[in-house]
Design an enzyme around this catalytic site. Structure first.
Site, PDB file in Angstrom:
ATOM      1  N   ASP A  57      16.772  11.316  18.590  1.00 23.01           N
ATOM      2  CA  ASP A  57      16.429   9.927  18.851  1.00 23.01           C
ATOM      3  C   ASP A  57      17.110   9.516  20.155  1.00 23.01           C
ATOM      4  O   ASP A  57      18.130  10.097  20.553  1.00 23.01           O
ATOM      5  CB  ASP A  57      16.924   9.071  17.689  1.00 23.01           C
ATOM      6  CG  ASP A  57      16.715   7.595  17.928  1.00 23.01           C
ATOM      7  OD1 ASP A  57      15.587   7.191  18.202  1.00 23.01           O
ATOM      8  OD2 ASP A  57      17.715   6.846  17.833  1.00 23.01           O
ATOM      9  N   ASP A  59      17.750   5.755  21.704  1.00 22.78           N
ATOM     10  CA  ASP A  59      18.649   4.605  21.695  1.00 22.78           C
ATOM     11  C   ASP A  59      19.534   4.610  20.444  1.00 22.78           C
ATOM     12  O   ASP A  59      19.029   4.625  19.317  1.00 22.78           O
ATOM     13  CB  ASP A  59      17.841   3.303  21.751  1.00 22.78           C
ATOM     14  CG  ASP A  59      16.877   3.291  22.932  1.00 22.78           C
ATOM     15  OD1 ASP A  59      17.248   3.832  23.992  1.00 22.78           O
ATOM     16  OD2 ASP A  59      15.763   2.767  22.788  1.00 22.78           O
ATOM     17  N   GLN A 101       9.379   3.211  20.751  1.00 20.38           N
ATOM     18  CA  GLN A 101       9.616   2.159  21.731  1.00 20.38           C
ATOM     19  C   GLN A 101       8.586   1.052  21.533  1.00 20.38           C
ATOM     20  O   GLN A 101       7.659   0.873  22.316  1.00 20.38           O
ATOM     21  CB  GLN A 101       9.564   2.729  23.156  1.00 20.38           C
ATOM     22  CG  GLN A 101      10.694   3.674  23.490  1.00 20.38           C
ATOM     23  CD  GLN A 101      12.060   2.997  23.461  1.00 20.38           C
ATOM     24  OE1 GLN A 101      12.193   1.842  23.876  1.00 20.38           O
ATOM     25  NE2 GLN A 101      13.071   3.703  22.968  1.00 20.38           N
ATOM     26  N   SER A 102       8.776   0.303  20.446  1.00 18.82           N
ATOM     27  CA  SER A 102       7.820  -0.764  20.132  1.00 18.82           C
ATOM     28  C   SER A 102       7.889  -1.906  21.126  1.00 18.82           C
ATOM     29  O   SER A 102       7.017  -2.781  21.123  1.00 18.82           O
ATOM     30  CB  SER A 102       8.072  -1.293  18.726  1.00 18.82           C
ATOM     31  OG  SER A 102       9.307  -1.989  18.659  1.00 18.82           O
ATOM     32  N   ARG A 156       4.656   7.042  15.171  1.00 17.23           N
ATOM     33  CA  ARG A 156       5.822   6.160  15.020  1.00 17.23           C
ATOM     34  C   ARG A 156       6.679   6.635  13.859  1.00 17.23           C
ATOM     35  O   ARG A 156       6.224   6.708  12.708  1.00 17.23           O
ATOM     36  CB  ARG A 156       5.365   4.716  14.807  1.00 17.23           C
ATOM     37  CG  ARG A 156       6.507   3.743  14.578  1.00 17.23           C
ATOM     38  CD  ARG A 156       6.018   2.300  14.509  1.00 17.23           C
ATOM     39  NE  ARG A 156       7.062   1.428  14.024  1.00 17.23           N
ATOM     40  CZ  ARG A 156       8.084   0.976  14.753  1.00 17.23           C
ATOM     41  NH1 ARG A 156       8.174   1.316  16.027  1.00 17.23           N
ATOM     42  NH2 ARG A 156       9.001   0.200  14.236  1.00 17.23           N
ATOM     43  N   LYS A 157       7.929   6.970  14.133  1.00 19.42           N
ATOM     44  CA  LYS A 157       8.832   7.348  13.053  1.00 19.42           C
ATOM     45  C   LYS A 157       8.948   6.188  12.068  1.00 19.42           C
ATOM     46  O   LYS A 157       9.004   5.036  12.502  1.00 19.42           O
ATOM     47  CB  LYS A 157      10.215   7.714  13.620  1.00 19.42           C
ATOM     48  CG  LYS A 157      10.231   8.945  14.507  1.00 19.42           C
ATOM     49  CD  LYS A 157      11.615   9.201  15.119  1.00 19.42           C
ATOM     50  CE  LYS A 157      11.966   8.140  16.159  1.00 19.42           C
ATOM     51  NZ  LYS A 157      13.268   8.388  16.820  1.00 19.42           N
ATOM     52  N   ASP A 182      20.039   7.839  14.252  1.00 21.50           N
ATOM     53  CA  ASP A 182      20.958   6.843  13.704  1.00 21.50           C
ATOM     54  C   ASP A 182      20.288   5.902  12.717  1.00 21.50           C
ATOM     55  O   ASP A 182      20.859   4.864  12.377  1.00 21.50           O
ATOM     56  CB  ASP A 182      21.592   6.032  14.839  1.00 21.50           C
ATOM     57  CG  ASP A 182      20.584   5.127  15.552  1.00 21.50           C
ATOM     58  OD1 ASP A 182      19.393   5.500  15.600  1.00 21.50           O
ATOM     59  OD2 ASP A 182      20.989   4.073  16.051  1.00 21.50           O
TER      60      ASP A 182
END
Length: 274
Positions: A57, A59, A101-102, A156-157, A182
């Site tokens: 991941d 961020d 990254q929505s 999308r995860k 995270d």
């Protein structure tokens, strides 16, 4: 039928799909943005043995947490990740970023910002002799404000679409790979793709049952290296985090049962998955 659109920006070619009417509510195959460079070993040739990977991941895991980062200077590497990443890369692991990254769907991040940010990320990692094999980015969210990205998708995860696409593109063996993140979304995406999983953060999260948990990304990567990279004869076993294989292969820790989790509930923590 969906209309396929191709958008070219500096350093990457990506595909997206626009939908009209009812079709926009249906899940679609992964349409993640992709920026890829061949790593130290390059994509596996046809018929070759598939290699393991560490999926990361972005961020809050690879970089310090920021609320919808949109500028290159917003990306700051987590402390101590250079040596264990380099050790895993040297051992033959592909290093692949998979990031939701929505902010793109919500109109908070422009498409033009993506390439400069990921150039910055590669530059920061290059200082530690680390080269990413690929960056896979999902721009979607069903409740977004940008119509072409406001869809349900399979990338999308916690959906595993980005991991599946990267494995196909780069010749990776998901069963021999790890997903590091995270959030519960990261753990679930890895589990659904068939990888082992590492959760990082100040405390465990309710609902996440990773293969291992560590308080920092560096410690998680060191633990993965310890379990995956055989130690050279005569090597000091206390050299963890130096960029050299620290320990011999060890068994993977068992996943707690549902009954044990109920008797020892985890504290709920914030998810930084965007």
């Amino acid at each position: 039928m969906p209309k396929r659109e191709y958008v070219r920006t500096p350093g990457t070619v990506r595909s997206a799909t626009s939908f009209q009417g009812k079709a926009s509510q249906e899940p679609e195959p992964s349409r993640a943005f992709v920026t890829r460079t061949d790593g130290p070993t390059g994509p596996a040739p046809t018929g070759a043995r598939r290699r393991p990977a560490v999926f990361l991941d972005r961020d809050g895991t690879l970089t310090e947490p920021r609320h919808y980062p949109s500028r290159p200077e917003d990306l700051v590497l987590q402390q101590g990740i250079g040596p264990p990443l380099h050790a895993l890369q040297h051992a033959g692991f592909a290093l692949i970023v998979v990031t939701n990254q929505s902010g793109l769907a919500r109109g908070l991040i422009s498409e033009a910002a993506i390439a400069p940010m990921h150039r910055r990320l590669r530059e920061l990692l290059a200082r530690h002799r680390v080269q990413l094999d690929g960056i896979y980015l999902c721009p979607h969210h069903p409740d977004g404000a940008v119509p072409r990205f406001s869809i349900a998708c399979s990338c999308r995860k916690p959906a595993p679409g980005m991991l599946h696409r990267a494995a196909d593109d780069l010749g990776c063996d998901l069963s021999a790979s790890w997903m590091v993140g995270d959030s519960v979304c990261d753990v679930d995406a890895g589990r659904r793709a068939g990888t082992r999983t590492a959760l990082v953060g100040p405390q465990p999260l309710a609902g996440a049952v990773p293969t291992l948990y560590r308080t920092t990304t560096a410690r998680a990567l060191e633990a993965i290296g310890a379990s995956e990279i055989p130690r050279a004869p005569g090597q000091d076993p206390h050299e963890e985090g130096t960029g050299r294989p620290p320990h011999p292969r060890v068994p993977h820790p068992p996943v707690p049962s549902a009954s044990s989790r109920r008797s020892n509930p985890r504290a709920e923590g914030p998810s930084r998955e965007s």
